[in-house]
Design a protein around this motif. Structure first.
Motif, short mmCIF file in Angstrom:
data_model
loop_
_atom_site.label_atom_id
_atom_site.label_comp_id
_atom_site.label_asym_id
_atom_site.label_seq_id
_atom_site.Cartn_x
_atom_site.Cartn_y
_atom_site.Cartn_z
N PRO A 141 41.94 -5.44 74.67
CA PRO A 141 41.20 -4.34 75.28
C PRO A 141 40.20 -3.65 74.34
N LEU A 142 40.32 -3.88 73.02
CA LEU A 142 39.41 -3.25 72.07
C LEU A 142 38.06 -3.95 72.01
N LEU A 143 37.93 -5.09 72.69
CA LEU A 143 36.65 -5.78 72.70
C LEU A 143 35.54 -4.88 73.26
N LYS A 144 35.90 -4.06 74.25
CA LYS A 144 34.89 -3.19 74.85
C LYS A 144 34.43 -2.10 73.90
N GLU A 145 35.17 -1.91 72.80
CA GLU A 145 34.78 -0.96 71.75
C GLU A 145 34.05 -1.67 70.61
N ASN A 146 33.72 -2.94 70.83
CA ASN A 146 33.11 -3.78 69.78
C ASN A 146 34.01 -3.91 68.55
N ILE A 147 35.31 -4.06 68.83
CA ILE A 147 36.30 -4.27 67.77
C ILE A 147 36.91 -5.66 67.96
N ALA A 148 36.71 -6.52 66.97
CA ALA A 148 37.28 -7.86 66.98
C ALA A 148 38.71 -7.84 66.43
N THR A 149 39.48 -8.83 66.79
CA THR A 149 40.88 -8.94 66.37
C THR A 149 41.08 -10.27 65.65
N MET A 150 41.61 -10.21 64.44
CA MET A 150 41.97 -11.42 63.69
C MET A 150 43.48 -11.41 63.48
N VAL A 151 44.15 -12.44 63.96
CA VAL A 151 45.62 -12.51 63.93
C VAL A 151 46.05 -13.59 62.95
N LEU A 152 46.81 -13.20 61.93
CA LEU A 152 47.29 -14.14 60.92
C LEU A 152 48.72 -14.56 61.24
N GLU A 153 48.96 -15.87 61.24
CA GLU A 153 50.32 -16.38 61.35
C GLU A 153 50.96 -16.35 59.97
N SER A 154 52.08 -15.66 59.84
CA SER A 154 52.72 -15.51 58.53
C SER A 154 53.34 -16.81 58.05
N PRO A 155 53.42 -17.00 56.73
CA PRO A 155 54.27 -18.09 56.22
C PRO A 155 55.70 -17.88 56.69
N PHE A 156 56.43 -18.96 56.88
CA PHE A 156 57.80 -18.96 57.38
C PHE A 156 57.89 -18.68 58.88
N TYR A 157 56.75 -18.52 59.55
CA TYR A 157 56.75 -18.22 60.98
C TYR A 157 55.92 -19.25 61.75
N GLY A 158 56.20 -19.39 63.05
CA GLY A 158 55.40 -20.26 63.90
C GLY A 158 55.39 -21.69 63.39
N ARG A 159 54.19 -22.28 63.33
CA ARG A 159 54.05 -23.64 62.84
C ARG A 159 54.25 -23.73 61.33
N ARG A 160 54.37 -22.57 60.67
CA ARG A 160 54.57 -22.54 59.23
C ARG A 160 56.05 -22.35 58.86
N ARG A 161 56.92 -22.43 59.85
CA ARG A 161 58.34 -22.21 59.63
C ARG A 161 58.99 -23.44 59.02
N PRO A 162 59.82 -23.26 57.99
CA PRO A 162 60.52 -24.41 57.39
C PRO A 162 61.44 -25.08 58.40
N HIS A 337 54.20 1.35 73.96
CA HIS A 337 53.20 2.26 73.39
C HIS A 337 52.00 1.54 72.78
N ASN A 338 51.61 0.42 73.38
CA ASN A 338 50.42 -0.27 72.88
C ASN A 338 49.18 0.59 72.98
N GLY A 339 49.13 1.47 73.98
CA GLY A 339 47.99 2.38 74.10
C GLY A 339 47.85 3.29 72.90
N ALA A 340 48.99 3.79 72.39
CA ALA A 340 48.95 4.65 71.20
C ALA A 340 48.52 3.85 69.97
N PHE A 341 48.95 2.60 69.87
CA PHE A 341 48.55 1.76 68.74
C PHE A 341 47.04 1.49 68.79
N ARG A 342 46.53 1.20 69.99
CA ARG A 342 45.09 0.95 70.12
C ARG A 342 44.28 2.19 69.77
N LYS A 343 44.73 3.34 70.22
CA LYS A 343 43.99 4.57 69.91
C LYS A 343 43.96 4.83 68.41
#
Length: 359
Positions: A141-162, A337-343
């Motif tokens: 939803p922050l796209l309308k504020e011209n705010i881009a989102t970059m999401v990093l997959e942590s080591p040990f998580y997702g496809r990086r999980r041992p 409370h995603n709304g509070a985080f976005r604000k």
């Protein structure tokens, strides 16, 4: 008629959820293989090296050049995913499991807006957040504020999980420090890429739960002002693993054993050893961010994982920072409370000056 105190209900929910997830034998506990042997000594040394003796000693980080592919695009937005070799030094690289050597990132951005007129926030993973989707939903939803989102997959998580790791249950104590140290290096390199390669006008870093500690550290160490947005954040991992819901007697029993990646606790009890090791994650030891007014903590009033005093310790260490309280516990706030985080993201970025004034 029985009146239910919602604050108590939220607090109890955290403890019930934590008990089911961490204190039963339905799933393996954290650190089932012990301390981590010589890796733990290496990580203790390398975390202390994060603190520069002179200004700029640890900057710039190694530059990353992600290889991008487009996942989807619309008339107004584009989602890309990228991969890159983790930019940490050889000692850290060799300490990582092979599955974690390649980092993955998702990048959601508006189309047809010059980067110098946009902001971008790097979102770091919370405990158990193995995929991109949850954080992309937060940032979308922050796209309308011209705010881009970059999401990093942590080591040990997702496809990086041992291969031997079950879910988010790290095998060794050293893995927790290694996850954090490498996440910090990768996030700093991504911010450097956003600044010097992509040319974004404003930047920030945020994280929820586990990611909030990493976000605070990254924001602290960045040499120029960025928005630093830790959500549901303690001042140290000691609070979660030694005092809060994640504390369990199973840890103490396991960490007294000798296993392939375990070493004796050097005449100290396992709980004391754990506290000493996790004190390395105490963010109050880190420098005050360059613009503390752009630091906004969002904390929950009835958090069973994170006590209020822990949040306030960090605010006290960083004069000028702000704490915002939402009603609920750790789990309910995470969901409601995603709304509070976005604000908080929008407000933190608004407290920064543009790197270059948009035309």
């Amino acid at each position: 008629m029985v009146t239910v105190n919602m604050g108590t209900l939220y607090y109890v929910l955290d403890h019930v959820y934590g008990a089911l997830l961490h204190r039963t034998k339905l799933s393996p506990p954290f650190f089932s293989r012990g301390w981590g042997g010589t890796k733990l000594d290496l990580l203790e040394k390398m975390i202390n090296q994060l603190f520069p003796e002179v200004e700029g000693q640890n900057w710039p980080p190694n530059l990353v050049q992600p290889i991008w592919k487009t996942v989807w695009e619309s008339k107004t937005a584009c989602l890309r995913e990228g991969v890159f070799r983790t930019p940490c030094d050889e000692q850290l690289y060799n300490a990582l499991p092979p599955e974690s050597h390649t980092a993955r990132v998702a990048f959601l951005s508006p189309k047809f807006v010059p980067p110098q007129k946009m902001a971008c926030v790097v979102h770091l993973a919370g405990t158990g957040d193995h995929a991109f989707e949850r954080r992309l939903r937060l940032g979308g939803p922050l796209l309308k504020e011209n705010i881009a989102t970059m999401v990093l997959e942590s080591p040990f998580y997702g496809r990086r999980r041992p291969m031997l790791q079950r879910g988010a249950k790290l095998l060794c104590v050293s893995d927790l420090l290694l996850l954090g140290r490498v996440t910090i290096e990768e996030a700093r390199s991504l911010l450097y890429w956003l600044d010097y390669e992509a040319g974004y006008g404003k930047m920030g870093v945020c994280g929820l739960s586990m990611g909030r500690v990493h976000a605070a550290m990254v924001g602290s160490l960045h040499p120029t002002p960025i928005a630093t947005l830790p959500f549901l954040s303690p001042h140290s991992a000691v609070v979660a693993f030694c005092e809060g819901v994640l504390k369990t007697p199973r840890h103490g029993k396991l960490l007294k054993k000798i296993s392939p990646c375990t070493r004796p606790p050097r005449r100290r009890g396992s709980e004391e050893r754990m506290r000493n090791v996790l004190s390395l994650t105490d963010v109050t030891r880190f420098p005050v961010p360059k613009n503390p007014n752009a630091v906004i903590f969002v904390a929950a009033t009835d958090d069973g994982y994170i006590p209020k005093h822990s949040v306030l310790e960090l605010q006290k260490a960083w004069p000028g920072s702000e704490v915002r309280w939402v009603s609920g516990g750790h789990v309910s706030s995470f969901l409601l409370h995603n709304g509070a985080f976005r604000k908080a993201i929008v407000d933190g970025l608004n407290r920064l000056q543009w790197k270059e004034s948009p035309l």
